[in-house]
Design a protein around this motif. Sequence first.
Motif, short mmCIF file in Angstrom:
data_model
loop_
_atom_site.label_atom_id
_atom_site.label_comp_id
_atom_site.label_asym_id
_atom_site.label_seq_id
_atom_site.Cartn_x
_atom_site.Cartn_y
_atom_site.Cartn_z
N PRO A 80 -8.67 5.75 38.59
CA PRO A 80 -7.32 6.40 38.90
C PRO A 80 -6.21 5.46 39.76
N VAL A 81 -4.98 5.80 39.46
CA VAL A 81 -3.99 4.90 39.77
C VAL A 81 -3.01 5.74 40.24
N GLY A 82 -2.10 5.48 41.29
CA GLY A 82 -1.22 6.34 41.91
C GLY A 82 0.10 6.00 41.03
N ILE A 83 0.51 4.86 40.65
CA ILE A 83 1.64 4.46 39.95
C ILE A 83 1.13 3.47 39.04
N TYR A 84 1.14 3.50 37.60
CA TYR A 84 0.50 2.83 36.50
C TYR A 84 1.43 2.24 35.64
N ALA A 85 1.79 0.99 35.38
CA ALA A 85 2.27 0.45 34.13
C ALA A 85 1.55 -0.45 33.44
#
Length: 404
Positions: A80-85
Motif C-alpha cells: 500500500p502507498v499513499g501517493i504512487y507514480a
Amino acid sequence: SNGGVVELAGGRYAGQRIVLANRRHVVVRAAAGARPVLDATGLAVPAGTTGVVEVRDGADITITGLEITGYRTRSLQAVPVGIYATGATSGLRIEGNHVHHLGNDNRTAGSFDINAHGIAVYGRSATASTTGLVIADNEVDHLVLGASETVVVNGNVDGFRVTGNSIHDNNNIGIDLIGFERTISGPARFTEVNRARNGVVSGNVVTRIISEGNPAYDEGDGYCNCAGGIYVDGAARVVIENNVVADSDIGLEVASEWARGRTNDIVVRANMISGSRYVGLAVGGYDRRRGEAFGITVTGNTLRGNNTLDDGSPEILLQYYVHDSRITGNSVTTTNRGNPLLVSRVQPAGDAAKNANLTLDSNAYAGPVAAGSALFVWNGRGVTGLANWTRISGQDANSTWTQR
C-alpha cells in the motif's frame, strides 16, 4: 483527454482511490480553504503495489492539498502507498499533501516481503525517463513500512527535487534515492537508466526514523538500528543540502547495496545531523560484497551528539569501497565523554583503487575531552588523539579540536 482541474471539497472520502492513467495537464487539488481526506480505512489492498492516489505514465500532473490515510494491509503480496507514480511521467508535482497512518501491518519476523510507502515514484520504463519530478512541502508521518521507505525515488528518474518536506515518526527510511533494484530488469538493470539521478534534496526536516520494533528488522536477538533519515542507495549526481535530520537510527547514508551498482557524484552540504542512535553519517557499503561510493563531497555539515545508543559507534563511519571522495570543512562534535569517537574507517577490502584518494581535512572536531583523548579508527585500527590520527592516517592536517 485534454486535461483539467479536479477539485475536492472538504470532508471524508471513504474507501475511494484516484487513478490517473496516461493523463496529461491534470491538477487534483483541495478546493480553496477545504480539507479533503481520502480515508482508505477498511479498503482491501490488492496484490502488487497500489496507491490511494496513483499516477500511471502521463505528463504535467499535480497532486496537491490532499490528506491521505488508512490504507493498510497484512498481506505480504500487497504494497500500500499513499501517493504512487509508476511508468514514465514528466512534470509530476506532489505538493502540500499530508500522508499518514497507513502501511503494512504484517508481523512476520525478519521478512523483507513486508512493504509499504508514503510517497513513491518508480521509473519503470527502460526507454523513457520520469523527468521534472517535484515532491515538495508534504508531511509524511506515522507509517508502518516494513522493508520499504517513507518517500522514495527509484529507477529511471532523471531530474527531481525533494524539498521542504516534514517526514517523521516512521519505522523505516525517511527519504531514499535508489538505483539498480529490479525496478527495471533485464539488460538495463545495472545501467544508468535504472537509477535516480540529477536531483536535489533540500530543506527537509526528517525526525524519529527508527526501525526498532519493525518486524522486517527483527534479527532474533534484537532489532537492526539501520533506518536512515536520508539514504542514497545507487543514485548519481545529487545535491543533498540544508536538511535537518534528528533522532533517527542513521542521520544520512551514502552507499549502494549491489555489488554491480554504485553511488557516485553526491554532494552532502550544510546539513544538520544530531541525535542519531547509531551514526550521524555513513558512507560506503555495509559489507565486503557491496557498496562502492565515489565522487562523494561532504562539506559544511554539522554533526553533533550522534550514537545515542552508546555502542561505540562514531559520528562519521567510513565503510567499504569509498574512494575519490572528500570530507572537508565540517563541524563534528561528540558528546560522549566515555567514548569520544569521531571518525571510524573500516579495514579496506578488495581492489586498492576502490579504497584510494579519500581526503579528510579542515574539519572542526570537538568533544568533552582534551585533543589527546579524542578517538578515531583508521583502517580498522584504533587511534587515540588528534595528533596521532593525523600522523597515522595522513588525514586532517588542517583540522582542529575544541574541548567543550
